[in-house]
Design a protein around this motif. Structure first.
Motif, PDB file in Angstrom:
ATOM      1  N   VAL A   1      -2.826 -13.955  -0.926  1.00  0.00           N
ATOM      2  CA  VAL A   1      -2.918 -12.462  -1.179  1.00  0.00           C
ATOM      3  C   VAL A   1      -2.024 -11.811  -0.179  1.00  0.00           C
ATOM      4  CG1 VAL A   1      -3.787 -10.098  -1.912  1.00  0.00           C
ATOM      5  CG2 VAL A   1      -4.812 -12.246  -3.045  1.00  0.00           C
ATOM      6  N   PHE A   2      -1.296 -11.048   0.014  1.00  0.00           N
ATOM      7  CA  PHE A   2      -0.604 -10.384   1.167  1.00  0.00           C
ATOM      8  C   PHE A   2      -0.652  -8.926   0.859  1.00  0.00           C
ATOM      9  CE2 PHE A   2       2.896  -9.043   4.157  1.00  0.00           C
ATOM     10  CZ  PHE A   2       2.217  -9.545   5.332  1.00  0.00           C
ATOM     11  N   VAL A   3      -1.329  -8.318   1.725  1.00  0.00           N
ATOM     12  CA  VAL A   3      -1.614  -6.722   1.720  1.00  0.00           C
ATOM     13  C   VAL A   3      -0.921  -6.088   2.930  1.00  0.00           C
ATOM     14  CG1 VAL A   3      -3.024  -4.697   1.572  1.00  0.00           C
ATOM     15  CG2 VAL A   3      -3.618  -6.935   0.662  1.00  0.00           C
ATOM     16  N   TYR A   4      -0.022  -5.045   2.844  1.00  0.00           N
ATOM     17  CA  TYR A   4       0.733  -4.437   3.769  1.00  0.00           C
ATOM     18  C   TYR A   4       1.141  -3.127   3.586  1.00  0.00           C
ATOM     19  CZ  TYR A   4       5.112  -5.117   1.233  1.00  0.00           C
ATOM     20  OH  TYR A   4       6.254  -4.974   0.085  1.00  0.00           O
ATOM     21  N   GLY A   5       1.652  -2.441   4.407  1.00  0.00           N
ATOM     22  CA  GLY A   5       2.124  -1.012   4.260  1.00  0.00           C
ATOM     23  C   GLY A   5       0.677   0.062   4.755  1.00  0.00           C
ATOM     24  N   ARG A   6       0.971   1.018   4.382  1.00  0.00           N
ATOM     25  CA  ARG A   6      -0.080   2.207   4.387  1.00  0.00           C
ATOM     26  C   ARG A   6      -0.053   3.110   3.285  1.00  0.00           C
ATOM     27  NH1 ARG A   6      -1.252   5.577  10.028  1.00  0.00           N
ATOM     28  NH2 ARG A   6      -3.103   6.909   8.982  1.00  0.00           N
ATOM     29  N   LYS A   7      -1.281   3.418   2.731  1.00  0.00           N
ATOM     30  CA  LYS A   7      -1.260   4.239   1.492  1.00  0.00           C
ATOM     31  C   LYS A   7      -0.881   5.596   1.876  1.00  0.00           C
ATOM     32  CE  LYS A   7      -4.303   5.895  -2.390  1.00  0.00           C
ATOM     33  NZ  LYS A   7      -5.719   5.371  -2.979  1.00  0.00           N
ATOM     34  N   PRO A   8      -0.173   6.476   1.315  1.00  0.00           N
ATOM     35  CA  PRO A   8       0.021   7.960   1.606  1.00  0.00           C
ATOM     36  C   PRO A   8      -1.390   8.431   1.621  1.00  0.00           C
ATOM     37  CG  PRO A   8       1.614   7.270  -0.100  1.00  0.00           C
ATOM     38  CD  PRO A   8       0.619   6.095  -0.039  1.00  0.00           C
TER      39      PRO A   8
ATOM     40  N   LEU B   1       1.075  -1.233   0.012  1.00  0.00           N
ATOM     41  CA  LEU B   1       0.090  -0.048  -0.119  1.00  0.00           C
ATOM     42  C   LEU B   1       0.742   1.219   0.145  1.00  0.00           C
ATOM     43  CD1 LEU B   1      -2.712  -1.094   2.682  1.00  0.00           C
ATOM     44  CD2 LEU B   1      -2.792  -1.197   0.160  1.00  0.00           C
ATOM     45  N   THR B   2       1.962   1.401   0.824  1.00  0.00           N
ATOM     46  CA  THR B   2       2.850   2.379   0.768  1.00  0.00           C
ATOM     47  C   THR B   2       3.348   2.960  -0.523  1.00  0.00           C
ATOM     48  OG1 THR B   2       3.658   1.832   3.064  1.00  0.00           O
ATOM     49  CG2 THR B   2       4.629   3.477   1.993  1.00  0.00           C
TER      50      THR B   2
ATOM     51  N   GLY C   1      -3.150  -7.564   5.750  1.00  0.00           N
ATOM     52  CA  GLY C   1      -3.010  -8.946   6.297  1.00  0.00           C
ATOM     53  C   GLY C   1      -2.871 -10.041   5.053  1.00  0.00           C
ATOM     54  N   LEU C   2      -2.743 -11.219   5.492  1.00  0.00           N
ATOM     55  CA  LEU C   2      -2.853 -12.415   4.795  1.00  0.00           C
ATOM     56  C   LEU C   2      -4.246 -12.878   4.335  1.00  0.00           C
ATOM     57  CD1 LEU C   2      -1.025 -14.693   3.219  1.00  0.00           C
ATOM     58  CD2 LEU C   2      -1.189 -15.978   5.162  1.00  0.00           C
TER      59      LEU C   2
END
Length: 232
Positions: A223-230, A122-123, A154-155
């Motif tokens: 599917v693995f989602v991580y981070g943080r969208k600006p 996401l970052t 998360g996963l």
């Protein structure tokens, strides 16, 4: 066909509509050069450098036109040529994506011990498919959830696929939809991946990338989602 569980998130993300009041960082009053905003923006130097303009930190008519062209290409409004936060945010994300090169998982944050997996950072607003540590496709730019409807981290696991999916709630297409978290799915959209503010939670993709994901992934794949969208 009605949507699977998590209907609200998928339908909202499928709507992909921008609020008319979205601004590009504001500041200053439109002056000369037609509808160009001739005020020097807070990110003037950075934006000039990104666009290959002379870096002097002062707005010019040529700067304004170049900024306006970028804003128009990516749906950043108002398209006034002002070097504000939203315009620079889009450019910053592009720079981070370019820096990823062909090794998007250089930091090892996406699991390499689960076999075939789709990673979503996401970052950097990037996604790719890997098999173990081997890159299979990407990285490609994506457009994830906006502030308030963020793509959940998360996963996850792909549980439903619909190649010609249609949201009957919001009456919008979601081509090559692969749902992996309630109503959140990978699917293609017609707009720029750097178009603010973002989706309603889905991972928007360009058509060619969504089609490639459809051919590479299957029901049950991780599917693995991580981070943080600006901006969220």
């Amino acid at each position: 066909m009605r949507m699977p569980t998590g209907r609200r998130a998928a339908a909202v993300c499928g709507a992909v509509a921008l609020a008319a009041s979205l601004v590009a960082g504001g500041g200053g009053t439109a002056q000369a050069a037609g509808s160009c905003n001739m005020t020097t923006g807070p990110y003037q130097r950075q934006v000039e450098q990104f666009l290959g303009r002379p870096v002097d930190g002062a707005q010019s008519a040529a700067d304004c036109q170049a900024i306006r062209a970028f804003q128009a290409q990516h749906g950043i409004t108002p398209t006034a040529g002002y070097a504000g936060p939203l315009t620079w945010q889009a450019m910053s994300v592009m720079l981070a994506q370019r820096a990823a090169g062909s090794t998007p998982n250089r930091d090892g944050k996406c699991p390499v011990d689960l076999g075939r997996i789709a990673c979503v950072d996401l970052t950097r607003q990037l996604s790719w498919v890997q098999d173990g540590a081997v890159l299979k496709y990407g990285p490609v730019p994506v457009r994830t959830g906006k502030d308030g409807t963020e793509t959940r981290t998360g996963l996850k696991r792909i549980y439903y696929r619909s190649i010609d999916h249609w949201s009957t709630i919001y009456d919008v297409p979601m081509p090559y939809a692969q749902f992996f978290d309630g109503g959140i799915a990978f699917h293609s959209v017609d707009k720029s991946m750097w178009n603010p503010p973002g989706s309603g939670g889905c991972v928007n993709m360009r058509l060619a990338d969504a089609r490639a994901y459809w051919n590479l992934l299957a029901k049950g794949d991780d599917v693995f989602v991580y981070g943080r969208k600006p901006g969220t």
